[in-house]
Design a protein around this motif. Structure first.
Motif, PDB file in Angstrom:
ATOM      1  N   ILE A  71      -7.741  17.485  19.071  1.00  0.00           N
ATOM      2  CA  ILE A  71      -9.141  17.284  18.676  1.00  0.00           C
ATOM      3  C   ILE A  71      -9.390  18.085  17.392  1.00  0.00           C
ATOM      4  N   PRO A  72      -9.699  17.393  16.307  1.00  0.00           N
ATOM      5  CA  PRO A  72      -9.690  18.049  14.991  1.00  0.00           C
ATOM      6  C   PRO A  72     -10.984  18.800  14.665  1.00  0.00           C
ATOM      7  N   ILE A  73     -11.351  19.777  15.516  1.00  0.00           N
ATOM      8  CA  ILE A  73     -12.500  20.612  15.177  1.00  0.00           C
ATOM      9  C   ILE A  73     -12.112  22.076  15.380  1.00  0.00           C
ATOM     10  N   GLN A  74     -13.001  22.985  14.970  1.00  0.00           N
ATOM     11  CA  GLN A  74     -12.699  24.415  15.061  1.00  0.00           C
ATOM     12  C   GLN A  74     -12.526  24.871  16.506  1.00  0.00           C
ATOM     13  N   LYS A  75     -11.575  25.790  16.718  1.00  0.00           N
ATOM     14  CA  LYS A  75     -11.294  26.316  18.057  1.00  0.00           C
ATOM     15  C   LYS A  75     -11.556  27.825  18.060  1.00  0.00           C
ATOM     16  N   LEU A  76     -12.224  28.262  19.115  1.00  0.00           N
ATOM     17  CA  LEU A  76     -12.617  29.668  19.233  1.00  0.00           C
ATOM     18  C   LEU A  76     -12.027  30.261  20.517  1.00  0.00           C
ATOM     19  N   LEU A  77     -11.311  31.363  20.390  1.00  0.00           N
ATOM     20  CA  LEU A  77     -10.776  32.043  21.572  1.00  0.00           C
ATOM     21  C   LEU A  77     -11.809  33.043  22.082  1.00  0.00           C
ATOM     22  N   LEU A  78     -12.196  32.891  23.369  1.00  0.00           N
ATOM     23  CA  LEU A  78     -13.282  33.706  23.920  1.00  0.00           C
ATOM     24  C   LEU A  78     -12.814  35.047  24.456  1.00  0.00           C
ATOM     25  N   ARG A  79     -11.676  35.046  25.154  1.00  0.00           N
ATOM     26  CA  ARG A  79     -11.213  36.327  25.687  1.00  0.00           C
ATOM     27  C   ARG A  79     -10.511  37.088  24.575  1.00  0.00           C
ATOM     28  N   LEU A  80     -10.725  38.390  24.551  1.00  0.00           N
ATOM     29  CA  LEU A  80     -10.085  39.219  23.537  1.00  0.00           C
ATOM     30  C   LEU A  80      -8.589  38.927  23.540  1.00  0.00           C
ATOM     31  N   MET A  82      -4.577  39.090  23.490  1.00  0.00           N
ATOM     32  CA  MET A  82      -3.562  40.070  23.853  1.00  0.00           C
ATOM     33  C   MET A  82      -2.716  40.317  22.610  1.00  0.00           C
ATOM     34  N   ILE A  83      -2.379  41.577  22.385  1.00  0.00           N
ATOM     35  CA  ILE A  83      -1.511  41.887  21.245  1.00  0.00           C
ATOM     36  C   ILE A  83      -0.210  41.089  21.353  1.00  0.00           C
ATOM     37  N   SER A  84       0.289  40.978  22.579  1.00  0.00           N
ATOM     38  CA  SER A  84       1.559  40.263  22.775  1.00  0.00           C
ATOM     39  C   SER A  84       1.465  38.783  22.403  1.00  0.00           C
ATOM     40  N   GLN A  85       0.241  38.273  22.242  1.00  0.00           N
ATOM     41  CA  GLN A  85       0.090  36.844  21.916  1.00  0.00           C
ATOM     42  C   GLN A  85      -0.472  36.621  20.510  1.00  0.00           C
ATOM     43  N   ALA A  86      -0.469  37.673  19.695  1.00  0.00           N
ATOM     44  CA  ALA A  86      -1.113  37.572  18.381  1.00  0.00           C
ATOM     45  C   ALA A  86      -0.622  36.369  17.574  1.00  0.00           C
ATOM     46  N   GLU A  87       0.690  36.145  17.586  1.00  0.00           N
ATOM     47  CA  GLU A  87       1.245  35.035  16.797  1.00  0.00           C
ATOM     48  C   GLU A  87       0.689  33.696  17.278  1.00  0.00           C
ATOM     49  N   LYS A  88       0.666  33.534  18.606  1.00  0.00           N
ATOM     50  CA  LYS A  88       0.169  32.270  19.187  1.00  0.00           C
ATOM     51  C   LYS A  88      -1.311  32.090  18.904  1.00  0.00           C
ATOM     52  N   VAL A  89      -2.064  33.184  18.961  1.00  0.00           N
ATOM     53  CA  VAL A  89      -3.499  33.095  18.693  1.00  0.00           C
ATOM     54  C   VAL A  89      -3.718  32.502  17.304  1.00  0.00           C
ATOM     55  N   VAL A  90      -2.996  33.059  16.355  1.00  0.00           N
ATOM     56  CA  VAL A  90      -3.179  32.606  14.975  1.00  0.00           C
ATOM     57  C   VAL A  90      -2.750  31.151  14.815  1.00  0.00           C
ATOM     58  N   ILE A  95     -10.613  30.910  15.196  1.00  0.00           N
ATOM     59  CA  ILE A  95     -11.487  32.079  15.282  1.00  0.00           C
ATOM     60  C   ILE A  95     -11.245  32.769  16.614  1.00  0.00           C
ATOM     61  N   SER A  96     -11.351  34.094  16.650  1.00  0.00           N
ATOM     62  CA  SER A  96     -11.310  34.760  17.954  1.00  0.00           C
ATOM     63  C   SER A  96     -12.362  35.859  18.015  1.00  0.00           C
ATOM     64  N   LEU A  97     -12.813  36.122  19.249  1.00  0.00           N
ATOM     65  CA  LEU A  97     -13.732  37.240  19.504  1.00  0.00           C
ATOM     66  C   LEU A  97     -12.874  38.492  19.657  1.00  0.00           C
ATOM     67  N   ASN A  98     -13.262  39.581  18.997  1.00  0.00           N
ATOM     68  CA  ASN A  98     -12.432  40.787  19.004  1.00  0.00           C
ATOM     69  C   ASN A  98     -13.258  42.050  19.142  1.00  0.00           C
ATOM     70  N   SER A  99     -12.592  43.100  19.695  1.00  0.00           N
ATOM     71  CA  SER A  99     -13.258  44.401  19.754  1.00  0.00           C
ATOM     72  C   SER A  99     -12.285  45.549  19.534  1.00  0.00           C
ATOM     73  N   GLU A 100     -11.004  45.250  19.278  1.00  0.00           N
ATOM     74  CA  GLU A 100      -9.991  46.302  19.124  1.00  0.00           C
ATOM     75  C   GLU A 100      -9.316  46.186  17.763  1.00  0.00           C
ATOM     76  N   ILE A 101      -9.403  47.251  16.990  1.00  0.00           N
ATOM     77  CA  ILE A 101      -8.824  47.210  15.642  1.00  0.00           C
ATOM     78  C   ILE A 101      -7.298  47.059  15.710  1.00  0.00           C
ATOM     79  N   ALA A 102      -6.669  47.632  16.752  1.00  0.00           N
ATOM     80  CA  ALA A 102      -5.212  47.507  16.878  1.00  0.00           C
ATOM     81  C   ALA A 102      -4.821  46.030  16.995  1.00  0.00           C
ATOM     82  N   THR A 103      -5.624  45.273  17.733  1.00  0.00           N
ATOM     83  CA  THR A 103      -5.342  43.842  17.904  1.00  0.00           C
ATOM     84  C   THR A 103      -5.596  43.095  16.599  1.00  0.00           C
ATOM     85  N   ILE A 104      -6.695  43.436  15.933  1.00  0.00           N
ATOM     86  CA  ILE A 104      -7.032  42.738  14.687  1.00  0.00           C
ATOM     87  C   ILE A 104      -5.935  42.958  13.641  1.00  0.00           C
TER      88      ILE A 104
END
Ligand SMILES: *Cc1c(COP(=O)(O)O)cnc(C)c1O
Length: 354
Positions: A71-80, A82-90, A95-104
């Motif tokens: 589906i060709p529209i923007q996707k937003l990850l709601l749960r913060l 996981m650092i272990s999934q950073a590559e997959k998130v990107v 877009i993702s919701l974030n609260s940890e600078i280490a993760t960002i």
């Protein structure tokens, strides 16, 4: 006959509910992210949301984004993330919701590697005590984010009524708006998105009390079940029954209402208590607590009451029903949020899309 137990999903009601909410929000200058997690991102349901006007889809679990990748529209990850999934998130979401600078920082590294720019919404905790940074951390955190490559801070958001049950109001959401304005002034960056919460924020729209600068909401329950979640009220013009559970009767017998013998513990370690209502006609349905917490089911036949359930058996009292049930008959239920979540997740429940 159709497979039992099954959950029937009426796509036309999902489309209609989405349309009502997207239109109401649009009138208030608010973009809606359609939240797909409660139905495990079944693609047809997500598509119905898009047909209803959604231009951003949101989910808490990365696995689900695979199902709606087409589906060709923007996707937003709601749960913060996981650092272990950073590559997959990107690679899977914009877009993702974030609260940890280490993760960002990890998201930044992954984005640079993939030649992408990943968008960040910084979550602010306004008191519900789930995710979000505390207000004294905002400046240092934003300063750090703005120095990172590969990520772009596009806005801030908050989540309420999830852990602490804190209800959104003009004061706490007003605080969010003030924080956004301060950030814009201090850092000279535009806060494109000010995300004012979930289905519990909708009542503010109806009352005309939504702070004007709030321009984004993340809506799940209100779309799928037509209910706002601050007070649990149905939303005018929407359907509450887009999802229906159907289970089959595998035993139907008259029995006493109090067990015979010494009462120990039930299958879940609780000691049950019984009231004597004499002999009752009881039906056993082939669904149980492995699939759903039965307290969140509402029989469509109002004369049926739920007596209890074990792992695989749901026992209902049909004595007062006007219908003559037989073994093999189907019984239909309306579903509350918690039950919907479990039923959609259970591999034992067939999903029938209408
Ligand atoms: C689940 C979730 C939502 C959607 O909540 P509803 O009450 O279903 O509208 C919004 N935001 C976040 C962060 C969530 O986890």
């Amino acid at each position: 006959m159709d497979v039992c137990p099954r959950i029937e999903i009426d796509l036309s009601k999902i489309r209609a509910n989405t349309q009502v909410l997207v239109d109401r929000c649009k009138n208030a200058g608010i973009q809606v992210a359609g939240v797909t997690k409660v139905f495990c991102a079944v693609p047809q349901v997500a598509e119905a949301m898009v047909e209803g006007g959604i231009n951003m889809l949101a989910d808490a679990r990365l696995e689900n984004f695979g199902k709606i990748a087409h589906i060709p529209i923007q996707k937003l990850l709601l749960r913060l993330p996981m650092i272990s999934q950073a590559e997959k998130v990107v690679s899977l979401v914009d877009i993702s919701l974030n609260s940890e600078i280490a993760t960002i920082k990890k998201l930044s590294e992954a984005s640079i590697k993939q030649g992408k720019v990943h968008k960040i919404i910084l979550m602010i905790d306004l008191g519900d005590l789930r995710e979000g940074i505390w207000s004294d951390q905002i400046h240092t955190t934003i300063k750090e984010i703005t120095q990172l490559e590969g990520v772009q801070l596009v806005g801030i958001g908050t989540n309420l009524t999830c852990y602490g049950g804190v209800i959104p109001n003009p004061t706490n959401l007003g605080q969010l708006v003030n924080i956004a304005m301060e950030i814009e002034d201090t850092f000279q960056i535009r806060m494109e998105i000010i995300s004012g919460g979930n289905s519990s924020s909708l009542y503010l729209l109806e009352r005309g009390e939504m702070p004007k600068a709030i321009n984004h909401l993340r809506l799940g329950e209100s779309i799928v079940l037509g209910r706002e979640t601050a007070f649990g009220e149905p939303i005018s013009g929407t359907y509450q029954d887009a999802f229906t559970l159907i289970a089959e009767i595998v035993e139907l017998k008259e029995k006493p209402s109090v067990p015979i013998g010494e009462i120990g513990m039930d299958a879940f370690g609780n000691k049950p208590v019984f009231e004597d209502h004499g002999i009752r006609k009881r039906a056993i349905l082939a669904i149980g607590r492995q699939d759903v917490s039965v307290n969140n089911l509402i029989p469509k036949d109002e004369k049926i009451s739920i007596l209890g359930a074990s792992s695989d058996h749901l026992i209902v009292d049909v004595t007062d029903s006007l219908k003559e049930y037989s073994v093999g008959d189907e019984v239909a239920f309306d579903i509350e949020y918690g039950a919907l979540l479990q039923l959609m997740t259970s591999e034992y429940v067939f999903k029938k899309i209408k």
